[in-house]
Design a protein around this motif. Structure first.
Motif, PDB file in Angstrom:
ATOM      1  N   PHE A 182       4.861   0.975   2.847  1.00 22.11           N
ATOM      2  CA  PHE A 182       5.208  -0.118   2.712  1.00 22.11           C
ATOM      3  C   PHE A 182       5.031  -1.295   3.901  1.00 22.11           C
ATOM      4  N   SER A 183       3.836  -2.184   3.307  1.00 24.04           N
ATOM      5  CA  SER A 183       2.769  -2.970   4.364  1.00 24.04           C
ATOM      6  C   SER A 183       4.174  -4.347   4.875  1.00 24.04           C
ATOM      7  N   MET A 184       4.603  -5.055   5.520  1.00 20.80           N
ATOM      8  CA  MET A 184       4.780  -5.840   5.680  1.00 20.80           C
ATOM      9  C   MET A 184       4.570  -6.855   5.505  1.00 20.80           C
ATOM     10  N   LYS A 185       3.002  -6.915   5.431  1.00 20.83           N
ATOM     11  CA  LYS A 185       2.947  -7.899   4.919  1.00 20.83           C
ATOM     12  C   LYS A 185       3.206  -8.475   3.229  1.00 20.83           C
ATOM     13  N   LEU A 186       3.762  -7.696   2.513  1.00 19.94           N
ATOM     14  CA  LEU A 186       4.063  -7.680   0.767  1.00 19.94           C
ATOM     15  C   LEU A 186       5.490  -7.754   1.062  1.00 19.94           C
ATOM     16  N   GLN A 187       6.089  -8.580   0.039  1.00 24.18           N
ATOM     17  CA  GLN A 187       7.603  -8.390   0.017  1.00 24.18           C
ATOM     18  C   GLN A 187       7.950  -7.378  -0.758  1.00 24.18           C
ATOM     19  N   SER A 188       6.925  -6.717  -1.932  1.00 27.05           N
ATOM     20  CA  SER A 188       7.749  -6.381  -2.683  1.00 27.05           C
ATOM     21  C   SER A 188       7.538  -4.797  -2.289  1.00 27.05           C
ATOM     22  N   ALA A 189       8.743  -4.068  -2.647  1.00 36.20           N
ATOM     23  CA  ALA A 189       9.292  -2.315  -2.512  1.00 36.20           C
ATOM     24  C   ALA A 189       7.981  -2.274  -2.691  1.00 36.20           C
ATOM     25  N   PRO A 190       8.684  -0.859  -1.466  1.00 39.13           N
ATOM     26  CA  PRO A 190       7.119   0.788  -1.392  1.00 39.13           C
ATOM     27  C   PRO A 190       7.442   1.071  -2.800  1.00 39.13           C
ATOM     28  N   GLY A 191       6.797   1.423  -3.047  1.00 39.29           N
ATOM     29  CA  GLY A 191       6.112   2.242  -3.986  1.00 39.29           C
ATOM     30  C   GLY A 191       5.898   1.058  -5.335  1.00 39.29           C
ATOM     31  N   SER A 192       5.901  -0.032  -5.552  1.00 44.13           N
ATOM     32  CA  SER A 192       4.733  -1.054  -6.450  1.00 44.13           C
ATOM     33  C   SER A 192       3.507  -0.852  -6.453  1.00 44.13           C
ATOM     34  N   ILE A 193       3.131  -1.833  -7.435  1.00 43.73           N
ATOM     35  CA  ILE A 193       1.793  -1.733  -7.180  1.00 43.73           C
ATOM     36  C   ILE A 193       0.963  -1.982  -6.292  1.00 43.73           C
ATOM     37  N   GLY A 194       1.166  -3.507  -5.910  1.00 48.37           N
ATOM     38  CA  GLY A 194       0.880  -4.620  -5.151  1.00 48.37           C
ATOM     39  C   GLY A 194       0.600  -3.932  -3.405  1.00 48.37           C
ATOM     40  N   GLN A 195       2.185  -3.348  -3.575  1.00 48.49           N
ATOM     41  CA  GLN A 195       2.246  -2.169  -2.230  1.00 48.49           C
ATOM     42  C   GLN A 195       0.942  -0.770  -1.951  1.00 48.49           C
ATOM     43  N   ILE A 196       1.326  -0.340  -2.970  1.00 47.42           N
ATOM     44  CA  ILE A 196       0.515   0.392  -3.178  1.00 47.42           C
ATOM     45  C   ILE A 196      -1.419   0.881  -2.732  1.00 47.42           C
ATOM     46  N   ARG A 197      -1.194  -0.642  -3.610  1.00 49.79           N
ATOM     47  CA  ARG A 197      -2.830  -1.260  -3.484  1.00 49.79           C
ATOM     48  C   ARG A 197      -3.383  -1.417  -2.194  1.00 49.79           C
ATOM     49  N   GLU A 198      -2.324  -2.272  -1.830  1.00 53.14           N
ATOM     50  CA  GLU A 198      -2.515  -2.530   0.061  1.00 53.14           C
ATOM     51  C   GLU A 198      -2.854  -1.792   0.688  1.00 53.14           C
ATOM     52  N   ALA A 199      -1.762  -0.502   0.785  1.00 55.22           N
ATOM     53  CA  ALA A 199      -1.771   0.235   2.040  1.00 55.22           C
ATOM     54  C   ALA A 199      -2.503   1.027   1.877  1.00 55.22           C
ATOM     55  N   ALA A 200      -3.090   1.265   0.437  1.00 57.69           N
ATOM     56  CA  ALA A 200      -5.022   2.138  -0.044  1.00 57.69           C
ATOM     57  C   ALA A 200      -5.761   1.173   1.005  1.00 57.69           C
ATOM     58  N   THR A 201      -5.819   0.066   1.074  1.00 59.01           N
ATOM     59  CA  THR A 201      -7.077  -0.553   0.995  1.00 59.01           C
ATOM     60  C   THR A 201      -6.961  -0.356   2.549  1.00 59.01           C
ATOM     61  N   GLN A 202      -6.148  -1.160   3.116  1.00 52.38           N
ATOM     62  CA  GLN A 202      -5.587  -1.033   4.974  1.00 52.38           C
ATOM     63  C   GLN A 202      -6.137   0.266   4.920  1.00 52.38           C
ATOM     64  N   LEU A 203      -5.874   1.546   4.767  1.00 47.52           N
ATOM     65  CA  LEU A 203      -5.993   2.547   5.133  1.00 47.52           C
ATOM     66  C   LEU A 203      -7.506   2.980   4.445  1.00 47.52           C
ATOM     67  N   LEU A 204      -8.475   2.507   3.720  1.00 46.24           N
ATOM     68  CA  LEU A 204      -9.943   2.609   3.508  1.00 46.24           C
ATOM     69  C   LEU A 204     -10.145   2.153   4.559  1.00 46.24           C
ATOM     70  N   PHE A 205      -9.327   0.497   4.921  1.00 46.09           N
ATOM     71  CA  PHE A 205     -10.944   0.280   6.216  1.00 46.09           C
ATOM     72  C   PHE A 205     -10.321   0.889   7.387  1.00 46.09           C
ATOM     73  N   THR A 206      -9.326   1.951   7.607  1.00 49.48           N
ATOM     74  CA  THR A 206      -8.951   2.229   9.147  1.00 49.48           C
ATOM     75  C   THR A 206      -9.783   3.415   9.257  1.00 49.48           C
ATOM     76  N   ALA A 207      -9.599   4.424   7.664  1.00 50.55           N
ATOM     77  CA  ALA A 207     -10.930   5.182   7.624  1.00 50.55           C
ATOM     78  C   ALA A 207     -12.083   5.271   7.817  1.00 50.55           C
ATOM     79  N   LYS A 208     -13.104   4.191   7.084  1.00 49.94           N
ATOM     80  CA  LYS A 208     -14.583   3.646   7.325  1.00 49.94           C
ATOM     81  C   LYS A 208     -14.574   3.626   9.002  1.00 49.94           C
ATOM     82  N   GLY A 209     -13.833   1.918   9.188  1.00 47.86           N
ATOM     83  CA  GLY A 209     -13.761   1.568  10.316  1.00 47.86           C
ATOM     84  C   GLY A 209     -14.191   2.414  11.429  1.00 47.86           C
ATOM     85  N   ARG A 210     -12.666   3.568  11.213  1.00 50.09           N
ATOM     86  CA  ARG A 210     -12.671   4.524  12.387  1.00 50.09           C
ATOM     87  C   ARG A 210     -13.011   5.063  12.195  1.00 50.09           C
TER      88      ARG A 210
END
Ligand code: TYD
Ligand code: MG
Length: 461
Positions: A182-210
């Protein structure tokens, strides 16, 4: 503490609401609100606008002819079958999603790959939100991880995982599973669509950026209904799925999307006491338990990804008790089966009106190429007539509604695989009958057929 800034956005119409509601007030869609993070002005990069990552090193557009083809070598996972599914190894900076039902072997496969990768290429960070370090290690002992530079982190907070990744600078990151972070930037519970999408997007930025290749584990339910991994598919570069059932000894990993390789490529593994073992010759495995001379069984040469594989297609036709006859299939599209049964009735004169028809692809494979048609037709006809298909005969070919048998791709490779596996005869579309590529005539008979009726004659001759 001030709650993080987020809004709930309707996925149907884009309307925003400050809190979750069961129904969008604007468009009236039910259960369509998903939590999303508001862009923070303070966190925006110097240039303004939302955070971004650069795929190439450059700034701005470049002329096509000026771009050098750099062949960045692929990184091997150390497991050949797994490399094959990935399209030849891991592409640096790629984000890969490995989906599958719980308990099918996702963690096992990735831990094995992580250990082999750590030994060969460099340090790996394996972050697990499901198991403690001890649990992962006790699994690792069975898999023979040994002294590889593999870092384990039991963590569910995404920001912590990224921090560790920044500190350790690993050559590979594994996040098991995306539903638990879960990302601390969202309030919803881990596993919710919002959290999953947020986590994947942040990981995508990290994967591409680094330039850090990253594996994500995603759980799907039997129906594939969990929205999480499905909504991830367009974010990631590569999507792999564990196919089949966990009750089979062997496991099939298939690429359903790959920006860097063939799709529908598959890797076949066997689950053993010491983890997943690659199966070098899948045809042999899939035909191992084939009953000799049993009616209702046909051997199909299919192409999965880049290689030919022989599988057994089974059919059972039995009198229907209840008025409407059933057509059921496992591993073959049900509509396709209904269509082929209708063709058999109309064009080959088989009487199937009052009969239930069941079709199964042995070994838990699922096949969606039309070349399987002729094998389904052969198996069903064999069951109806209660006569086995002729010995050592393999089939492939697409069937049209007029009962014609149509040519398929890569016929020669299919026939050669059949010859290699000891088959001496192959029923194939006449349009594919090109003697140049087929196996030598003396040991192998290729029978070209133009219609279903001809095919049935050749099968039971
Ligand atoms: P696992 O990788 O934990 O599944 P997932 O991460 O997809 O939920 O796999 C668990 C199954 O694999 C479990 O039923 C036990 C079996 N297994 C073996 O048979 N041999 C082994 O060496 C390991 C590690 C697991
Ligand atoms: Mg797991």
């Amino acid at each position: 503490m001030k709650p993080p800034k987020s809004v709930y956005v309707c996925q149907e119409c884009g309307a925003q609401a400050p809190k979750w509601m069961g129904r969008c007030a604007d468009c009236g869609a039910w259960n369509s609100l998903v939590e999303e993070r508001l862009a923070e002005p303070s966190a925006a990069p110097a240039g303004g606008g939302p955070a971004r990552y650069a795929l190439g090193g450059g700034s701005g557009a470049r002329l096509y002819t000026d771009i050098q083809l750099s062949d960045t070598p692929r990184l091997s996972t150390g497991i050949e079958e797994f490399d094959r599914v990935l399209g030849g190894g891991i592409v640096p900076g790629s984000l890969v999603l490995l989906g599958g039902e719980p308990g099918i072997g996702k963690s096992t496969l990735l831990l094995q790959a992580a250990a082999a990768f750590a030994r060969k290429v460099g340090p790996v960070l394996y972050s697990s939100g499901e198991e403690s370090e001890h649990q992962v290690k006790s699994r690792g002992e069975r898999l023979g991880v040994g002294g590889a530079p593999l870092y384990l982190l039991a963590e569910t907070c995404l920001e912590r995982v990224l921090e560790e990744a920044g500190r350790l600078e690993p050559a590979l990151l594994v996040v098991d599973s995306i539903q638990t972070v879960f990302s601390m930037k969202l309030q919803s519970a881990p596993g919710s669509i919002g959290q999953i999408r947020e986590a994947a997007t942040q990981l995508l930025f990290t994967a591409k950026g680094r330039n850090l290749p990253t594996f994500l584990v995603g759980h799907v339910t039997k129906e594939g209904s969990l929205a999480g991994p499905k909504s991830l598919e367009h974010i990631v570069d590569t999507v792999l799925y564990f196919e089949g059932e966990q009750h089979h000894v062997h496991r099939i990993v298939r690429a359903v999307k790959n920006r860097f390789g063939e799709i529908s490529e598959l890797g076949v593994f066997e689950m053993t006491g010491a983890g997943l073992r690659p199966v070098p010759n899948p045809s042999q495995l899939f035909l191992a338990e084939r009953p000799a001379a049993a009616p209702g069984s046909a051997v199909l040469c299919c192409i999965e990804g880049s290689r030919p594989i022989l599988v057994e297609v089974q059919a059972l036709v039995s009198g229907s008790l209840y008025g409407n006859a059933r057509r059921m299939s496992i591993g073959i599209d049900q509509n396709r089966l209904s269509l082929l049964v209708a063709v058999l009735e109309k064009r080959a004169g088989l009487s199937l009106v009052g009969e239930d028809v069941f079709v199964n692809v042995a070994g838990g494979m699922s096949i969606d190429e039309p070349a399987a048609d002729l094998a389904v037709v052969a198996a069903v006809a064999s069951s109806v007539r209660n006569r086995p298909v002729r010995q050592k005969t393999a089939v492939f070919g697409e069937v049209g509604l007029a009962g014609e048998v149509r040519a398929v791709t890569q016929a020669a490779r299919r026939a050669r695989e059949a010859a290699q596996m000891g088959f001496t005869r192959c029923i194939l579309p006449r349009g594919n009958l090109d003697p140049r590529d087929l196996p030598p005539r003396d040991a192998f008979e290729a029978v070209g057929v133009g219609s279903v009726a001809e095919a049935l004659d050749a099968l039971f001759a």
